[in-house]
Design a protein around this motif. Structure first.
Motif, PDB file in Angstrom:
ATOM      1  N   GLU A 407      14.268  21.630 -52.826  1.00  0.00           N
ATOM      2  CA  GLU A 407      13.514  21.631 -51.575  1.00  0.00           C
ATOM      3  C   GLU A 407      12.224  20.814 -51.638  1.00  0.00           C
ATOM      4  OE1 GLU A 407      11.310  24.858 -48.744  1.00  0.00           O
ATOM      5  OE2 GLU A 407      13.361  25.331 -49.352  1.00  0.00           O
ATOM      6  N   ILE A 408      11.402  21.015 -52.668  1.00  0.00           N
ATOM      7  CA  ILE A 408      10.129  20.280 -52.737  1.00  0.00           C
ATOM      8  C   ILE A 408      10.352  18.771 -52.867  1.00  0.00           C
ATOM      9  CG2 ILE A 408       8.027  19.937 -54.105  1.00  0.00           C
ATOM     10  CD1 ILE A 408       7.959  22.956 -54.568  1.00  0.00           C
ATOM     11  N   PRO A 409      11.252  18.313 -53.753  1.00  0.00           N
ATOM     12  CA  PRO A 409      11.547  16.869 -53.747  1.00  0.00           C
ATOM     13  C   PRO A 409      12.089  16.375 -52.403  1.00  0.00           C
ATOM     14  CG  PRO A 409      12.336  17.847 -55.771  1.00  0.00           C
ATOM     15  CD  PRO A 409      11.915  18.980 -54.889  1.00  0.00           C
ATOM     16  N   ALA A 410      12.897  17.216 -51.735  1.00  0.00           N
ATOM     17  CA  ALA A 410      13.431  16.820 -50.422  1.00  0.00           C
ATOM     18  C   ALA A 410      12.311  16.650 -49.401  1.00  0.00           C
ATOM     19  CB  ALA A 410      14.442  17.860 -49.931  1.00  0.00           C
ATOM     20  N   LEU A 411      11.275  17.490 -49.475  1.00  0.00           N
ATOM     21  CA  LEU A 411      10.131  17.356 -48.564  1.00  0.00           C
ATOM     22  C   LEU A 411       9.458  15.990 -48.731  1.00  0.00           C
ATOM     23  CD1 LEU A 411       8.474  20.896 -48.858  1.00  0.00           C
ATOM     24  CD2 LEU A 411       9.533  19.931 -46.818  1.00  0.00           C
ATOM     25  N   PHE A 412       9.241  15.589 -49.969  1.00  0.00           N
ATOM     26  CA  PHE A 412       8.617  14.287 -50.221  1.00  0.00           C
ATOM     27  C   PHE A 412       9.497  13.145 -49.713  1.00  0.00           C
ATOM     28  CE2 PHE A 412       6.082  16.792 -53.165  1.00  0.00           C
ATOM     29  CZ  PHE A 412       4.853  16.142 -53.148  1.00  0.00           C
ATOM     30  N   ILE A 413      10.773  13.202 -50.045  1.00  0.00           N
ATOM     31  CA  ILE A 413      11.682  12.108 -49.689  1.00  0.00           C
ATOM     32  C   ILE A 413      11.883  12.010 -48.181  1.00  0.00           C
ATOM     33  CG2 ILE A 413      14.051  11.258 -49.905  1.00  0.00           C
ATOM     34  CD1 ILE A 413      14.062  12.590 -52.731  1.00  0.00           C
TER      35      ILE A 413
END
Length: 450
Positions: A407-413
């Motif tokens: 989830e956190i990497p998806a937020l950045f991307i």
């Protein structure tokens, strides 16, 4: 003391009836809890002040952090109690409930002290600006500085009562506080009442949590000869077996919620860079999205005593049937909710605020969030099974997968590819992967048990 009626529910009642008996009160309680969460947003939204709405949204990660303690001692102790009941080890049941209660009380007081001392840097960490910091601080003063202990205790006591199958009483206690909060909110928030804004929402929450605690204390006094929940100080002890049993499930569950706080803080910081309108809109969309989320959570938490009891007593077939029936029930409801949210996102957002910019943002956010709902229910169900069976390592793995890996990497991307609007789709990306993992792990687990 062995309560034959509770034993019959766990061992003999047909699975659909047993699931509904345990899950319906928990789901109703969860729904009332969602309405209670929405009440703050709804009544603060009536002020048509984005700063006041943003204050409630920015404070959410701190209140979510309470769930780390709730899960550590609520989920951990209730899982230990259900498994001990399946083995008819009643001394462990009593002592596990006492450890859960007094540990939660200590952590609640510690929360209050730490927030009060470090409130200024914490507000900055939450994403509060000069514009929103005062209102956010006033809301947190009531809910954390004064209210951390009752907020944590009322949830932990509900878990302890639910562990022995008394889901109705657990739900009545939770609902009574929620209903009181809904009644007090307009009185404290709106101009015709005390006109306290977001601070009034915090005060209403504090008083309602105190009322819930009083209900549970009254219940335990009235049922002291008929309940396995024991909060006598003499039953509190730090036996290695009990502590390991509670922490083995509770620590992964607590870590899961701390990671949820981290994820929400990252999301709020991204959103706050687009202004208070975007923050308020995201808060509304998230709270509306909590309705089906809490129902799925209510089903998974409601069946945990049934799963844990049959796992420890060796009735794998009954345990498997419970999971299958619960999955079908939860998935059907989630699909219906996702469809309604997608096609009527604008109308739903309009219920909470009349500002056109916030409605536009909120409807787009809600459409993105709803895609993850059908997948989310399988994730919740799997984690509930792991917690009920004492498989803390599996629930910890899912927590790390959800937030840190996905989830956190998806937020950045997604925010980079689709600024602002991409943030709402991180849950969908995460839950697709997790639901597939949940099905695979559950299938392998049941094959091994068979």
């Amino acid at each position: 003391m062995e309560n034959t009626q509770k034993t019959r529910l766990f061992e003999e009642t047909p699975v659909p009836k047993a699931v509904m008996t345990l899950a319906i009160p928990t789901v109703i309680s969860s729904l009332v809890m969602v309405i209670y969460n929405l009440a703050d947003t709804y009544f603060v939204g009536m002020l048509n002040n984005p700063v006041q709405n943003a204050a409630v949204t920015l404070a959410a990660p701190v209140l979510l952090a309470f769930n780390a303690v709730n899960n550590l001692f609520g989920v951990g102790s209730s899982s230990m109690m259900s498994r001990a009941l399946g083995k008819r080890d009643y001394d462990t049941v009593y002592r596990s409930s006492a450890v859960g209660f007094y540990s939660a009380l200590f952590c609640g007081v510690l929360f209050s002290v730490l927030y009060t001392v470090f409130s200024v840097p914490l507000l900055s960490l939450l994403g509060a600006t000069k514009e929103t910091s005062y209102a956010t601080g006033e809301y947190l003063r009531w809910t954390v500085s004064f209210g951390a202990a009752p907020a944590i205790l009322n949830v932990v006591m509900a878990y302890l009562v639910r562990a022995e199958g008394a889901t109705l009483h657990a739900s009545i206690g939770t609902m009574s506080g929620c209903i009181l909060n809904i009644i007090l909110d307009p009185i404290f928030i709106l101009p015709w009442g005390l006109d306290m804004g977001a601070a009034g929402a915090g005060l209403a929450t504090f008083l309602s949590n105190c009322a819930t605690c009083l209900y549970f204390f009254g219940f335990l006094i009235m049922k002291r000869r008929q309940t396995y929940v024991c909060i006598r100080p003499s039953m509190f002890c730090l036996r290695r077996m009990i502590i390991m049993g509670i922490c083995g499930v509770g620590i992964p569950a607590a870590v899961q919620n701390l990671l949820n706080v981290t994820g929400m803080t990252v999301l709020n910081n991204f959103t706050s860079s687009f202004g208070s309108d975007a923050v308020a809109a995201m808060g509304i969309a998230q709270k509306v999205n909590m309705v089906p989320m809490y129902i799925a959570m209510g089903i998974s938490q409601g069946i945990m005593p049934l799963i844990g009891y049959n796992y420890s007593s060796g009735n794998v077939r009954r345990m498997k049937n419970t999971v299958s029936f619960s999955a079908e029930l939860s998935l059907a409801f989630m699909v219906i909710c996702a469809t309604i949210y997608y096609f009527f996102a604008g109308q739903v957002t309009t219920l909470f605020i009349s500002d056109e910019h916030i409605i536009y943002y909120g409807s787009r956010f809600l459409q993105g969030l709803c895609f993850g709902l059908p997948f989310l229910c399988m994730d919740f169900l799997a984690v509930g099974v792991f917690q009920a069976c004492g498989m803390g390592s599996k629930s910890l793995l899912f927590a790390i997968l959800r937030k840190i890996i996905l989830e956190i990497p998806a937020l950045f991307i997604l925010n980079y590819l689709f600024p602002l609007y991409g943030l709402a789709y991180s849950q969908f990306v995460t839950e697709v992967v997790l639901s597939a993992a949940a099905v695979l792990v559950l299938v392998r687990m049941f094959r091994k048990l068979d």
